[in-house]
Design a protein around this motif. Sequence first.
Motif, PDB file in Angstrom:
ATOM      1  N   LYS A 120       0.824  -1.215   0.000  1.00  0.00           N
ATOM      2  CA  LYS A 120       0.000   0.000   0.000  1.00  0.00           C
ATOM      3  C   LYS A 120       0.859   1.266   0.000  1.00  0.00           C
ATOM      4  CE  LYS A 120      -3.833  -2.167   2.521  1.00  0.00           C
ATOM      5  NZ  LYS A 120      -4.567  -2.204   3.803  1.00  0.00           N
ATOM      6  N   GLY A 121       2.158   1.096   0.300  1.00  0.00           N
ATOM      7  CA  GLY A 121       3.042   2.264   0.372  1.00  0.00           C
ATOM      8  C   GLY A 121       2.755   3.148   1.564  1.00  0.00           C
ATOM      9  N   THR A 122       2.347   2.512   2.682  1.00  0.00           N
ATOM     10  CA  THR A 122       2.004   3.284   3.883  1.00  0.00           C
ATOM     11  C   THR A 122       2.979   2.988   5.014  1.00  0.00           C
ATOM     12  OG1 THR A 122       0.494   1.534   4.639  1.00  0.00           O
ATOM     13  CG2 THR A 122      -0.453   3.312   3.304  1.00  0.00           C
ATOM     14  N   ILE A 123       3.133   3.973   5.875  1.00  0.00           N
ATOM     15  CA  ILE A 123       4.021   3.823   7.027  1.00  0.00           C
ATOM     16  C   ILE A 123       3.509   4.711   8.154  1.00  0.00           C
ATOM     17  CG2 ILE A 123       5.577   5.652   6.193  1.00  0.00           C
ATOM     18  CD1 ILE A 123       7.935   4.100   7.372  1.00  0.00           C
ATOM     19  N   ASP A 124       3.607   4.231   9.367  1.00  0.00           N
ATOM     20  CA  ASP A 124       3.311   5.061  10.537  1.00  0.00           C
ATOM     21  C   ASP A 124       4.494   6.008  10.700  1.00  0.00           C
ATOM     22  OD1 ASP A 124       2.957   6.211  13.002  1.00  0.00           O
ATOM     23  OD2 ASP A 124       2.481   4.348  14.057  1.00  0.00           O
ATOM     24  N   ASP A 125       4.329   7.222  10.161  1.00  0.00           N
ATOM     25  CA  ASP A 125       5.504   8.107  10.099  1.00  0.00           C
ATOM     26  C   ASP A 125       5.937   8.640  11.457  1.00  0.00           C
ATOM     27  OD1 ASP A 125       3.646  10.109  10.546  1.00  0.00           O
ATOM     28  OD2 ASP A 125       3.803  10.999   8.555  1.00  0.00           O
ATOM     29  N   SER A 126       5.154   8.386  12.516  1.00  0.00           N
ATOM     30  CA  SER A 126       5.616   8.774  13.854  1.00  0.00           C
ATOM     31  C   SER A 126       6.824   7.930  14.276  1.00  0.00           C
ATOM     32  CB  SER A 126       4.487   8.636  14.878  1.00  0.00           C
ATOM     33  OG  SER A 126       4.054   7.299  14.996  1.00  0.00           O
ATOM     34  N   ALA A 127       7.040   6.792  13.592  1.00  0.00           N
ATOM     35  CA  ALA A 127       8.227   5.957  13.854  1.00  0.00           C
ATOM     36  C   ALA A 127       9.511   6.737  13.601  1.00  0.00           C
ATOM     37  CB  ALA A 127       8.191   4.712  12.974  1.00  0.00           C
ATOM     38  N   LEU A 128       9.414   7.756  12.751  1.00  0.00           N
ATOM     39  CA  LEU A 128      10.608   8.486  12.335  1.00  0.00           C
ATOM     40  C   LEU A 128      10.862   9.765  13.143  1.00  0.00           C
ATOM     41  CD1 LEU A 128      10.003   8.001   8.527  1.00  0.00           C
ATOM     42  CD2 LEU A 128      11.736   6.852   9.889  1.00  0.00           C
ATOM     43  N   ASP A 129       9.944  10.106  14.010  1.00  0.00           N
ATOM     44  CA  ASP A 129      10.122  11.324  14.812  1.00  0.00           C
ATOM     45  C   ASP A 129      11.401  11.231  15.650  1.00  0.00           C
ATOM     46  OD1 ASP A 129       7.788  12.352  13.808  1.00  0.00           O
ATOM     47  OD2 ASP A 129       6.562  11.781  15.544  1.00  0.00           O
ATOM     48  N   ASN A 130      12.279  12.216  15.480  1.00  0.00           N
ATOM     49  CA  ASN A 130      13.527  12.339  16.252  1.00  0.00           C
ATOM     50  C   ASN A 130      14.489  11.155  16.076  1.00  0.00           C
ATOM     51  OD1 ASN A 130      12.621  14.802  17.547  1.00  0.00           O
ATOM     52  ND2 ASN A 130      11.235  13.495  18.732  1.00  0.00           N
ATOM     53  N   VAL A 131      14.322  10.395  15.021  1.00  0.00           N
ATOM     54  CA  VAL A 131      15.202   9.241  14.806  1.00  0.00           C
ATOM     55  C   VAL A 131      16.600   9.713  14.371  1.00  0.00           C
ATOM     56  CG1 VAL A 131      14.636   8.814  12.358  1.00  0.00           C
ATOM     57  CG2 VAL A 131      15.259   6.901  13.826  1.00  0.00           C
ATOM     58  N   SER A 132      17.639   9.060  14.894  1.00  0.00           N
ATOM     59  CA  SER A 132      19.020   9.415  14.538  1.00  0.00           C
ATOM     60  C   SER A 132      19.624   8.447  13.524  1.00  0.00           C
ATOM     61  CB  SER A 132      19.900   9.420  15.791  1.00  0.00           C
ATOM     62  OG  SER A 132      19.498  10.416  16.685  1.00  0.00           O
ATOM     63  N   HIS A 133      19.249   7.165  13.645  1.00  0.00           N
ATOM     64  CA  HIS A 133      19.846   6.132  12.803  1.00  0.00           C
ATOM     65  C   HIS A 133      18.759   5.175  12.319  1.00  0.00           C
ATOM     66  CE1 HIS A 133      23.766   7.232  14.657  1.00  0.00           C
ATOM     67  NE2 HIS A 133      23.068   7.277  15.780  1.00  0.00           N
ATOM     68  N   ILE A 134      18.917   4.690  11.093  1.00  0.00           N
ATOM     69  CA  ILE A 134      18.067   3.604  10.597  1.00  0.00           C
ATOM     70  C   ILE A 134      18.961   2.439  10.215  1.00  0.00           C
ATOM     71  CG2 ILE A 134      16.507   2.809   8.767  1.00  0.00           C
ATOM     72  CD1 ILE A 134      15.287   5.570   8.672  1.00  0.00           C
ATOM     73  N   ILE A 135      18.618   1.244  10.715  1.00  0.00           N
ATOM     74  CA  ILE A 135      19.284   0.008  10.289  1.00  0.00           C
ATOM     75  C   ILE A 135      18.263  -0.750   9.446  1.00  0.00           C
ATOM     76  CG2 ILE A 135      20.361  -2.146  11.024  1.00  0.00           C
ATOM     77  CD1 ILE A 135      21.302  -0.744  13.552  1.00  0.00           C
ATOM     78  N   HIS A 136      18.541  -0.807   8.162  1.00  0.00           N
ATOM     79  CA  HIS A 136      17.582  -1.325   7.185  1.00  0.00           C
ATOM     80  C   HIS A 136      17.879  -2.798   6.868  1.00  0.00           C
ATOM     81  CE1 HIS A 136      14.664  -1.342   4.040  1.00  0.00           C
ATOM     82  NE2 HIS A 136      15.516  -1.256   3.044  1.00  0.00           N
ATOM     83  N   LEU A 137      17.137  -3.675   7.532  1.00  0.00           N
ATOM     84  CA  LEU A 137      17.348  -5.113   7.375  1.00  0.00           C
ATOM     85  C   LEU A 137      16.221  -5.788   6.597  1.00  0.00           C
ATOM     86  CD1 LEU A 137      18.495  -5.921  11.037  1.00  0.00           C
ATOM     87  CD2 LEU A 137      19.958  -5.494   9.054  1.00  0.00           C
ATOM     88  N   ALA A 138      15.227  -5.016   6.163  1.00  0.00           N
ATOM     89  CA  ALA A 138      14.071  -5.598   5.481  1.00  0.00           C
ATOM     90  C   ALA A 138      14.476  -6.198   4.136  1.00  0.00           C
ATOM     91  CB  ALA A 138      12.992  -4.535   5.278  1.00  0.00           C
ATOM     92  N   GLY A 139      13.851  -7.320   3.804  1.00  0.00           N
ATOM     93  CA  GLY A 139      14.102  -7.968   2.515  1.00  0.00           C
ATOM     94  C   GLY A 139      13.636  -9.408   2.541  1.00  0.00           C
ATOM     95  N   ALA A 140      12.862  -9.801   1.527  1.00  0.00           N
ATOM     96  CA  ALA A 140      12.368 -11.181   1.451  1.00  0.00           C
ATOM     97  C   ALA A 140      13.538 -12.156   1.364  1.00  0.00           C
ATOM     98  CB  ALA A 140      11.460 -11.337   0.241  1.00  0.00           C
TER      99      ALA A 140
END
Length: 302
Positions: free
Chosen positions: A47-67
């Motif tokens: 759907k291309g949706t995200i709870d964007d409050s997850a990103l409030d004041n975030v300093s780092h993202i560790i992107h491990l998503a992937g089938a």
Amino acid sequence: MKEIVLITGASGMIAKELVKKIGNEYDIRLLTRKKVHSNEYEWDLKKGTIDDSALDNVSHIIHLAGANISEKRWTAERKKELISSRIDSAELLLNTLKKKNIRLKSFISASGINYYGTETTEKIYTEQDPAGNDFLSEVVVLWEKAAEQFKEQDIAERVVKIRTAVVLSEKEGALKKMVPPIKSYIGSPLGSGKQYMPWIHIEDICSIYELALKNSGIYGAYNAVSPQHATNTDLTKKIAEVLNKPLWMPNVPGFMLKLIFGELAIAILEGSRASSQKIQNAGFQFKFPDLKNALTDLLKTQ
């Protein structure tokens, strides 16, 4: 006040162990398909949706998503899923950060050791080597390009790409699949058995992510692979040795694996070595550089 780290792919093997490792030092948020705990936030790639409050004041993202690359046959539909689960997820994060005008200290992305191509050669690949030209290397190239956008579009101060080898864990993944046949006396090497299997202990891969998070001098691509090289035969024999089980079955013929797995079989039947020197030069020390010691640690309760 603790820095906020957002981790995608929260249900995966690495994410679960990484949270245990860094959870006391950082405020951890997890992106998941279905929220269960208070530190979880929902997103939906279709759907291309995200709870964007997850990103409030975030300093780092560790992107491990992937089938999971090796979970299903590579149909045309599955190939699209393997790519979109990595690229579309990164783009959704990027666009949401831009919309909210948030700049990260770091974007640390999983990547694959298959960047260099899926073939068995005597070459030991370094981060300076070019990408291969098969499907898996195409996936990894697109994956890394999606990560690089965070730096190119000035959304992150630095981007780190962790080119991950086969992660050895007793809980899931390749090792968990290899142990039962060997314990049942029907285990054997796959195909020629001469294909290299770049590997890393689950504790070491999590420590590499921790180092990448804490050390602002780390950026770009790093091979996350043990310094000790092993073939499929080496790995199979060492598992049997640690479990104190004999190996008496002949190698599983490559054509059988191709019948069962289709094009995916190439990921099982081919493999080259990769160098860990760059991450070691950055100050990383492997806890489990030796295959037998790694397996002994992981299989001690078997």
